[in-house]
Design a protein around this motif. Sequence first.
Motif, mmCIF file in Angstrom:
data_model
loop_
_atom_site.group_PDB
_atom_site.id
_atom_site.type_symbol
_atom_site.label_atom_id
_atom_site.label_comp_id
_atom_site.label_asym_id
_atom_site.label_seq_id
_atom_site.Cartn_x
_atom_site.Cartn_y
_atom_site.Cartn_z
ATOM 1 N N ARG A 31 1.081 -0.783 0.219
ATOM 2 C CA ARG A 31 -0.011 0.083 -0.024
ATOM 3 C C ARG A 31 1.349 1.334 0.341
ATOM 4 O O ARG A 31 0.782 2.866 -0.294
ATOM 5 C CB ARG A 31 -0.976 -0.193 1.089
ATOM 6 C CG ARG A 31 -1.935 -0.652 0.927
ATOM 7 C CD ARG A 31 -2.756 -0.375 2.118
ATOM 8 N NE ARG A 31 -2.888 -1.237 3.399
ATOM 9 C CZ ARG A 31 -2.438 -1.774 4.663
ATOM 10 N NH1 ARG A 31 -2.939 -3.257 3.762
ATOM 11 N NH2 ARG A 31 -2.447 -2.083 5.356
ATOM 12 N N GLU A 34 2.748 2.252 -2.946
ATOM 13 C CA GLU A 34 1.047 2.489 -4.406
ATOM 14 C C GLU A 34 0.594 3.950 -3.699
ATOM 15 O O GLU A 34 0.539 4.771 -4.696
ATOM 16 C CB GLU A 34 -0.163 1.745 -3.637
ATOM 17 C CG GLU A 34 -0.458 0.153 -4.875
ATOM 18 C CD GLU A 34 -1.829 -0.722 -4.403
ATOM 19 O OE1 GLU A 34 -2.432 0.445 -3.553
ATOM 20 O OE2 GLU A 34 -2.139 -2.002 -4.726
ATOM 21 N N ARG A 35 0.633 3.839 -2.791
ATOM 22 C CA ARG A 35 1.024 5.579 -2.202
ATOM 23 C C ARG A 35 1.825 6.059 -3.108
ATOM 24 O O ARG A 35 1.637 7.692 -3.932
ATOM 25 C CB ARG A 35 0.735 5.714 -0.735
ATOM 26 C CG ARG A 35 1.758 7.009 -0.491
ATOM 27 C CD ARG A 35 0.366 8.044 -0.073
ATOM 28 N NE ARG A 35 0.091 8.768 0.873
ATOM 29 C CZ ARG A 35 -0.118 10.347 0.228
ATOM 30 N NH1 ARG A 35 -0.058 10.446 -1.070
ATOM 31 N NH2 ARG A 35 0.244 11.225 1.594
#
Length: 263
Positions: A31, A34-35
């Motif tokens: 995550r 992805e950020r």
Amino acid sequence: MTAILQISDTHIVHEGALVSGRLDTADALGRLVERISGIRDKIGAIDALLVTGDLSDGGTAASYDRFKSIIAPLGLPTYVIAGNHDAREPMRAAFAQDLPASGHLDWSRRVGDIHLIGLDTLVEGQGAGALSSDSLSFLQAALAQAGGAPVLLALHHPPFASGIRFMDKIGLTNREAFREIIADYKGTLRIVCGHVHCMMVTDVAGHIALSAPSPCSTFAYDRRSDAPVGFYTQEDGCLLHRWNGGFESIRIGPVAGPGPFPF
């Protein structure tokens, strides 16, 4: 301008496993990747990724392979240092292109305008860290080679007391030897580390030192003598270090939140 992204304490394990029976560390790192990928156009070009230890939670070859696959979408040159949960030889094999073929995993690289130095504080089988005599000599030579250029100096164990008692018990055991060497450096030097799973900013021998947060968990800043020993499942982000005639260090949180709203 040169920019280096710092991620720390990812604690990756083999697929299907949870750290301490609770943390899905691979999912948390995914995550964060992805950020970062989603804001690349906002934060500008990144020249390299620096990972300040505990890439793995158990030092297995499979965990390093999994780590590499998770960060692959960033497409960045990646420089790693060992943390107390890592294992030197499997890490050396996984990152053979950028780590020394033998001995401690100390290295130095020129990345744009920055002289980047990585130090190995791992004492295998122990939580506490130390800089060997070879690593201290390496540091002294690397600073001489930098010749006053801006230095970003990375190690896993903080060269300062954090105030988190259970972490300071497994901190860097020869901080004074480290301080004596860096005190003589006349150029701009910024120290970055991991280990304490939260961001702290302090001064070490006249130089700014920062610890990075962890994508997977947090340790509470609790100075009480009877403070509980353990982690919180709060996930945090990473740091971006930019050189533009001076260092800027920016925390990037794990989520954006709603907005922006007009004033």
